[in-house]
Design an enzyme around this catalytic site. Sequence first.
Site, PDB file in Angstrom:
ATOM      1  N   GLY A  65      43.688  46.937  44.271  1.00  0.00           N
ATOM      2  CA  GLY A  65      44.969  46.343  43.788  1.00  0.00           C
ATOM      3  C   GLY A  65      45.497  47.017  42.713  1.00  0.00           C
ATOM      4  O   GLY A  65      45.146  47.939  42.401  1.00  0.00           O
ATOM      5  N   GLY A 114      40.284  46.460  46.349  1.00  0.00           N
ATOM      6  CA  GLY A 114      41.256  45.869  47.549  1.00  0.00           C
ATOM      7  C   GLY A 114      41.286  46.437  48.709  1.00  0.00           C
ATOM      8  O   GLY A 114      41.515  45.470  49.807  1.00  0.00           O
ATOM      9  N   GLU A 137      33.815  47.417  40.024  1.00  0.00           N
ATOM     10  CA  GLU A 137      34.534  46.519  39.216  1.00  0.00           C
ATOM     11  C   GLU A 137      33.844  46.261  37.810  1.00  0.00           C
ATOM     12  O   GLU A 137      34.276  46.087  37.003  1.00  0.00           O
ATOM     13  CB  GLU A 137      34.995  45.160  39.868  1.00  0.00           C
ATOM     14  CG  GLU A 137      36.004  45.044  40.984  1.00  0.00           C
ATOM     15  CD  GLU A 137      35.606  45.861  42.377  1.00  0.00           C
ATOM     16  OE1 GLU A 137      36.449  46.060  43.155  1.00  0.00           O
ATOM     17  OE2 GLU A 137      34.386  45.927  42.238  1.00  0.00           O
ATOM     18  N   ASP A 145      35.582  41.243  43.852  1.00  0.00           N
ATOM     19  CA  ASP A 145      36.090  40.168  44.613  1.00  0.00           C
ATOM     20  C   ASP A 145      36.394  40.761  46.099  1.00  0.00           C
ATOM     21  O   ASP A 145      35.843  41.220  46.791  1.00  0.00           O
ATOM     22  CB  ASP A 145      37.469  39.604  43.720  1.00  0.00           C
ATOM     23  CG  ASP A 145      38.516  40.957  43.597  1.00  0.00           C
ATOM     24  OD1 ASP A 145      38.176  41.957  43.540  1.00  0.00           O
ATOM     25  OD2 ASP A 145      39.725  40.494  43.299  1.00  0.00           O
TER      26      ASP A 145
END
Length: 353
Positions: A65, A114, A137, A145
Amino acid sequence: MTDDVLIRVNGPIGHISLNRPKALHALTLPMCHAMSAALTEWAADDAIKAVILDHAEGRGFCAGGDIAFLRESALNDGGASGRKFFHDEYQLNHQMFTYAKPIVAFMDGITMGGGVGISQPAKFRVATENTRFAMPETGIGLFPDVGGGWYLARLGQRLGQFLALTGARLDGSECLWTGLATHYVPHAMLEDLKARIHDHPDRIAGILSEPVGTPPKARIEANADKIAKHFHSDRYEDILASLEAAAAAGDDWAATERDTLGTKSPQTCKVALRQLAESAALSDFADNMRMEYRIASRVLTRPDFAEGVRAVIVDKTNDPKWDPATPEDVTEDLLDTIFAPLPDGEEWAPLPN
């Protein structure tokens, strides 16, 4: 619509190409909305038999992202715009996961964060010699996520826990070996394969299986037993102690992984272990995304995220000062607040049917 994602119909195929090459095709909110709108339209079109998801020029499939945007949100608007991004991105992830028509994701390049979220829900996940897959991350104080909890928890042999904690990068053959990819094909054959899928959308599995030959041996296979041994616990301190003991006994691999974990956010590592443990017990992907949105809503504005992005991406000094600074300082009470339900009206929900 946005020029950052190219959407077109080619006969029986809906084709989505990510088009932000300078950002390694990192996702923005308009890109998520454009992809979701196209998928909604094609779901109702009987002429569309399958969806191809790939990237335009460049070496990234999707690097994640828009991290810089998320950091600005954390610093300047209390995380409001960042939470909106996560909410809608997760709706796209869930839409793809539950999509009735086959999606073919070509992970021909850097596939991180992402990018994992939009490739793993696909029925067909194609890796190549260019694939570099990671959930990095823990190095920026976020957490794995976009459905990472669901996918990583289900790899077996504690591979998911290893990937979530260390941010290890897998090549294409390793993706195939772990099951993160369903097929491995040489980059040079991709355009021919896409053309054949266009001509025979009912034969995707066979088309992707024909040209493979023997992929390179997966390097991670040689360390699978060590990963299963040292990463067996859901308690982070146990994993560190296991690696420390092996390193002290002369195991260079354990020493390397111990040192790698020493650079990661202790908060993120503990969040990831709890996230994967809780996800493994879930039977509905929507419940996983609801949990991940709760986590995202909180860690976005906690100290580690802005600091991690500063150190790794903005200043590139690679010297983050984590807060809490040690695993012992990340208490169960803190984790409970990160995982707690959100107030009424703020919980995540899938797109309405």
